[in-house]
Every structure is written in structure tokens, then in C-alpha cells.
Enzyme design. Structure first.
Site, PDB file in Angstrom:
ATOM      1  N   GLU A 213       1.481   4.070   2.909  1.00 26.05           N
ATOM      2  CA  GLU A 213       0.813   5.143   1.767  1.00 26.05           C
ATOM      3  C   GLU A 213      -0.958   3.942   1.157  1.00 26.05           C
ATOM      4  O   GLU A 213      -1.349   4.152   0.159  1.00 26.05           O
ATOM      5  CB  GLU A 213       1.709   3.851   1.190  1.00 26.05           C
ATOM      6  CG  GLU A 213       2.734   4.676   1.024  1.00 26.05           C
ATOM      7  CD  GLU A 213       3.742   3.468  -0.574  1.00 26.05           C
ATOM      8  OE1 GLU A 213       3.961   4.413  -1.338  1.00 26.05           O
ATOM      9  OE2 GLU A 213       5.383   3.163   0.301  1.00 26.05           O
ATOM     10  N   ARG A 215      -4.614   3.287   3.723  1.00 30.16           N
ATOM     11  CA  ARG A 215      -5.925   3.757   4.624  1.00 30.16           C
ATOM     12  C   ARG A 215      -5.544   3.583   5.668  1.00 30.16           C
ATOM     13  O   ARG A 215      -6.275   2.339   5.775  1.00 30.16           O
ATOM     14  CB  ARG A 215      -6.428   4.023   3.758  1.00 30.16           C
ATOM     15  CG  ARG A 215      -7.075   4.076   2.097  1.00 30.16           C
ATOM     16  CD  ARG A 215      -8.664   4.116   1.875  1.00 30.16           C
ATOM     17  NE  ARG A 215      -9.076   2.899   1.011  1.00 30.16           N
ATOM     18  CZ  ARG A 215      -8.878   2.371   0.882  1.00 30.16           C
ATOM     19  NH1 ARG A 215      -7.607   2.560  -0.385  1.00 30.16           N
ATOM     20  NH2 ARG A 215      -8.583   0.508   0.470  1.00 30.16           N
ATOM     21  N   GLY A 230       0.961   0.280  -0.773  1.00 26.84           N
ATOM     22  CA  GLY A 230       0.179   1.339  -1.342  1.00 26.84           C
ATOM     23  C   GLY A 230      -0.649   1.162  -1.927  1.00 26.84           C
ATOM     24  O   GLY A 230      -0.922  -0.503  -1.866  1.00 26.84           O
ATOM     25  N   SER A 233      -5.588  -1.753   2.692  1.00 21.62           N
ATOM     26  CA  SER A 233      -6.750  -1.000   3.207  1.00 21.62           C
ATOM     27  C   SER A 233      -6.944  -1.352   4.930  1.00 21.62           C
ATOM     28  O   SER A 233      -6.604  -2.742   5.477  1.00 21.62           O
ATOM     29  CB  SER A 233      -7.775  -1.320   2.467  1.00 21.62           C
ATOM     30  OG  SER A 233      -9.021  -1.067   3.412  1.00 21.62           O
ATOM     31  N   ALA A 256       1.495  -3.996  -0.763  1.00 21.18           N
ATOM     32  CA  ALA A 256       0.247  -2.949  -1.501  1.00 21.18           C
ATOM     33  C   ALA A 256      -0.557  -3.827  -1.828  1.00 21.18           C
ATOM     34  O   ALA A 256      -0.759  -4.787  -1.575  1.00 21.18           O
ATOM     35  CB  ALA A 256       1.193  -2.634  -2.699  1.00 21.18           C
ATOM     36  N   GLU A 271       1.154 -10.499   3.206  1.00 20.07           N
ATOM     37  CA  GLU A 271       1.485 -10.073   1.225  1.00 20.07           C
ATOM     38  C   GLU A 271       0.741  -8.984   1.123  1.00 20.07           C
ATOM     39  O   GLU A 271      -0.080  -9.310   1.015  1.00 20.07           O
ATOM     40  CB  GLU A 271       1.279 -11.537   0.898  1.00 20.07           C
ATOM     41  CG  GLU A 271       1.570 -12.047  -0.465  1.00 20.07           C
ATOM     42  CD  GLU A 271       1.481 -13.421  -1.025  1.00 20.07           C
ATOM     43  OE1 GLU A 271       2.736 -13.584  -1.789  1.00 20.07           O
ATOM     44  OE2 GLU A 271       0.254 -13.526  -0.470  1.00 20.07           O
ATOM     45  N   ALA A 272       1.239  -8.793  -0.421  1.00 17.19           N
ATOM     46  CA  ALA A 272       0.865  -7.686  -1.392  1.00 17.19           C
ATOM     47  C   ALA A 272       0.193  -8.258  -1.464  1.00 17.19           C
ATOM     48  O   ALA A 272      -0.444  -9.156  -2.214  1.00 17.19           O
ATOM     49  CB  ALA A 272       1.541  -7.293  -2.142  1.00 17.19           C
ATOM     50  N   ARG A 309       0.135 -14.909   4.151  1.00 16.30           N
ATOM     51  CA  ARG A 309       0.706 -14.773   2.339  1.00 16.30           C
ATOM     52  C   ARG A 309      -0.702 -16.077   1.840  1.00 16.30           C
ATOM     53  O   ARG A 309      -1.192 -16.484   3.015  1.00 16.30           O
ATOM     54  CB  ARG A 309       1.870 -15.431   1.936  1.00 16.30           C
ATOM     55  CG  ARG A 309       2.071 -16.861   2.603  1.00 16.30           C
ATOM     56  CD  ARG A 309       3.486 -17.381   2.034  1.00 16.30           C
ATOM     57  NE  ARG A 309       3.438 -19.032   2.002  1.00 16.30           N
ATOM     58  CZ  ARG A 309       4.514 -19.484   1.718  1.00 16.30           C
ATOM     59  NH1 ARG A 309       5.565 -18.485   1.283  1.00 16.30           N
ATOM     60  NH2 ARG A 309       4.556 -20.560   1.508  1.00 16.30           N
ATOM     61  N   SER A 312       0.056 -19.056  -3.739  1.00 16.18           N
ATOM     62  CA  SER A 312       0.523 -19.545  -5.435  1.00 16.18           C
ATOM     63  C   SER A 312      -0.235 -20.263  -6.116  1.00 16.18           C
ATOM     64  O   SER A 312      -0.606 -20.138  -6.881  1.00 16.18           O
ATOM     65  CB  SER A 312       1.278 -18.067  -5.889  1.00 16.18           C
ATOM     66  OG  SER A 312       2.653 -19.272  -5.361  1.00 16.18           O
TER      67      SER A 312
END
Ligand code: COA
Length: 336
Positions: A213, A215, A230, A233, A256, A271-272, A309, A312
Site C-alpha cells: 500500500e 511505494r 498506506g 515510502s 502507514a 512505526e506509522a 518508533r 511520543s
């Protein structure tokens, strides 16, 4: 005994001046040896009906019946039929040779990096890909007008050096939600699904099965059972970013909108939203979440069972050793 790196018998499209725009090879061959190689090595350039007939008979005697069947069918066309032998694995020297190498990849006859593509980009003409085939850009305005004069619209689906793969071959066992997202020269292993946001460039691809999903840039290889989330890259080597070839091992998950600038081992997760480039400073944590050392991500290249990750609260990029693999979606991998 003779041998050939590749051989193609196909149909070439030309512009008004006779320059090749593309070539379609329905049954390309790689690593041809033995009697078939003896027959094919001298066969090159435009073939007329008599030459095709002779070739078909000779191929039948060698047992290379698949190509013989194609040769006989090509006797019935008024299109330009060409034969392209590739003696050795060297840089392509013509549009026909460049297209044959792209076919070898998409037919899964060679894997990315297994055929020399040096100079390929410069060889390929930039072409308007239309519902009437490839058209030279200088001839496009007239062709558009011609279509309108007939009350029709010439559909131009892209203007590019590379056409979409699916107009040349659809390898078995793949699902491609948006065909324009996969260029000729991509290698899609059995069980690969490419969703609408996914993209696979030439000389790049997947071992399969896998869910793409994001590239897959030129040169990148994705191992069996890996997911590219999604919009993520993978960095290619065509411009900037150094010359490390990026690969993704088996059963990895690139989250993603994440990004990858180092080769990954097996069962790794990013991690997204986190982009890991080679120079990213990464705090390597132990099982108690204490920092063991801080290294550039490139030193972790190829290592398995890592989870990257961005913390946060602190923003620091961290690398944890994964205790259990992230569950990948079996249903998605089923590919049907
Ligand atoms: C990185 C990732 C794999 C972590 O998932 P996970 O292992 O299931 O982690 P959880 O969210 O259950 O969190 C586990 C612990 O790590 C902590 N944690 C997770 N991400 C963190 C972060 N970025 N910073 C600080 N702590 C974090 C959680 O707070 C939790 O701590 P706790 O046990 O003290 O409560 C997940 O967030 C992710 O990005 N997955 C990608 C999914 C994706 O994009 N798929 C493609 C879809 S197209």
C-alpha cells in the site's frame, strides 16, 4: 555451446520516422542454452514472414514450442515484428533490448538487479501512452485532432518513458487495484497485492506474498510476507540519498506513512509515520527500556526482529528488539 542471457520475439511500435517507441514480447526467454540458443543467437532485427516460418520450424525441432507458436502467430500481422537476442548480461543498446529486459523482470524470469540496466533511462523515449497505443509526442497533436475529426477522443493515460506493466503481462497470482501504479519492469511475486496507494517501480519488486500500500522505489526488494502500509515510502537510489540499495526482509511491517532508508532484516516493524534514514540517530533500548547506545540507523541495517518508533513524549527515535512479531493480516495475504 552457445547461450543467451535473453531472447525476445515481439511487435515493435514506431513513430512516423521509423524509430521504436516500445516493443511487446509475448513469450520472452531468459538464460537460453542448448539447441534453442544455437537457433536463436543469429536471429535479430526485423523478421519477414519467410524468416518467421523458418524460425518456427527450427524452434519446433529444438522443443522450444512456446516461442514457435508465437512465431507462427506473428506471421499473420502487418505490424513490425522484431527479434532481440541478448548475448550477454550487459547494458541495453536499443529500445528493443531495453524493453526485453523490462519484460524479463515482469515475467519473473530475472529478479531486480539480475539484469544490467545501465543507461536504460536514457534509451527509452518519452511517449504518450494512449488507447491507440504509444504515440510519439511530436505526432500527438495531429493524432488528437484526427480523433476529434472522427468525433472520438484519443485517451492519453500517461506521458512517460515507462508504460504500465499490465499492458504487457499480468503475472499469475497478483491483485493490482490501480494498474497505472505498476510500471513495466516491476517484479511482482506470486501472492502480491498492490492497493490503490501502492506503487512499484522498474527493477524493483516483491517476493510475494505481500501487501503493498506504499511505494516500492526503483531498486527496492520486498521479502516474502511483508506489508508496506498506506502511503509509506522506500527510498530508491535514482536520486539523492546515497547508493545503499534498500530492501525489506521477510514478514516486516512498514507502518502507514512511514519511510525506509536502510535495508531491513526479517520481522522488523517501523512505526506509522516514522521515516528512518541512514543517518537517523537511534537510541537502542534494552528489555527494560533503558538506552544501551545511540547509533546511526545505518549500523542497524539488515538486522532482524527490530521495532523502530518515535517516542511520543521525547521525539527520540528508538529501536526495540521485538519480543513477538506483529501479527500481519492473514486474510489480506490470501490474495484472492
Ligand atoms: C509501532 C507499533 C507497531 C506499536 O504497536 P504495538 O506493539 O501494538 O504497541 P502498543 O500500541 O500496544 O503499545 C505498547 C506499549 O508501547 C508504548 N508505545 C507504543 N508506541 C509508542 C511511542 N511511539 N512512544 C512511546 N511509547 C509507545 C505504548 O504506550 C504501550 O506502553 P504500555 O505497555 O506501557 O501501555 C504501532 O504503533 C504501529 O505504528 N503500527 C503500524 C500499523 C500500520 O501502519 N499498518 C499499516 C496499515 S495501512
Amino acid at each position: 555451446m552457445s547461450s543467451l542471457h535473453g531472447f525476445g520475439l515481439g511487435i515493435a511500435s514506431e513513430n512516423a520516422a521509423g524509430a521504436s517507441l516500445d516493443t511487446f514480447y509475448p513469450h520472452p526467454l531468459a538464460q537460453v542454452t542448448g539447441a534453442a540458443a544455437d537457433v536463436l543467437q543469429g536471429v535479430t532485427g526485423h523478421l519477414d514472414v519467410a524468416q518467421l516460418k523458418e524460425l518456427a520450424s527450427a524452434l519446433e525441432q529444438t522443443g522450444e514450442t512456446g516461442l514457435a507458436v508465437i512465431a507462427r502467430q506473428l506471421m499473420d500481422t502487418d505490424q513490425r515484428v522484431v527479434a532481440t537476442p541478448l548475448a550477454d548480461n550487459v547494458a541495453p543498446d536499443s529500445v528493443e533490448a531495453a524493453y526485453l529486459k523490462l519484460h524479463l523482470l515482469s515475467h519473473r524470469l530475472v529478479k531486480p538487479h539480475e539484469t544490467d540496466l545501465t543507461g536504460l533511462f536514457g534509451l527509452l523515449p518519452n511517449v504518450a501512452w494512449t488507447d491507440q497505443g504509444p504515440i510519439d509526442l511530436n505526432e500527438l497533436p495531429q493524432r488528437q485532432l484526427d480523433a476529434r475529426l472522427r468525433g472520438a477522443v484519443l485517451e492519453v493515460s500517461s506521458v512517460d518513458k515507462f508504460p504500465k506493466m499490465t499492458n504487457y503481462v499480468v503475472p499469475a497470482g497478483v491483485r493490482i487495484a490501480h494498474t497505472a501504479r505498476v510500471r513495466l519492469g516491476a517484479y511482482l511475486g506470486e501472492g502480491t497485492t498492490v492497493m490503490h496507494e501502492g506503487f512499484i517501480n522498474f527493477n524493483a519488486g516483491t517476493e510475494g506474498p505481500g501487501m503493498i500500500e506504499g511505494r516500492v522505489s526503483a531498486g527496492v526488494w520486498v521479502g516474502e510476507g511483508s506489508d508496506l502500509g498506506g502511503g509509506c515510502s522506500t527510498m530508491g537510489t535514482l536520486s539523492g540519498g546515497g547508493n545503499i540499495v534498500i530492501s525489506v526482509g521477510k514478514e516486516c511491517l512498514i507502518g502507514a506513512n512511514a519511510g525506509l532508508g536502510i535495508p531491513l532484516g526479517n520481522r522488523c516493524t517501523i512505526e506509522a509515520g516514522l521515516f528512518v534514514t541512514a543517518g537517523t540517530k537511534v537510541s537502542v533500548l534494552d528489555d527494560c527500556s533503558e538506552t544501551i547506545e545511540t547509533v546511526s540507523a545505518r549500523t542497524l541495517a539488515g538486522r532482524s526482529d527490530l521495532l523502530f518508533r518515535r517516542h511520543s513524549s521525547t521525539g527520540a527515535v528508538q529501536c526495540l528488539t521485538k519480543k513477538s512479531a506483529i501479527e500481519l493480516n492473514e486474510m489480506l495475504h490470501a490474495n484472492n
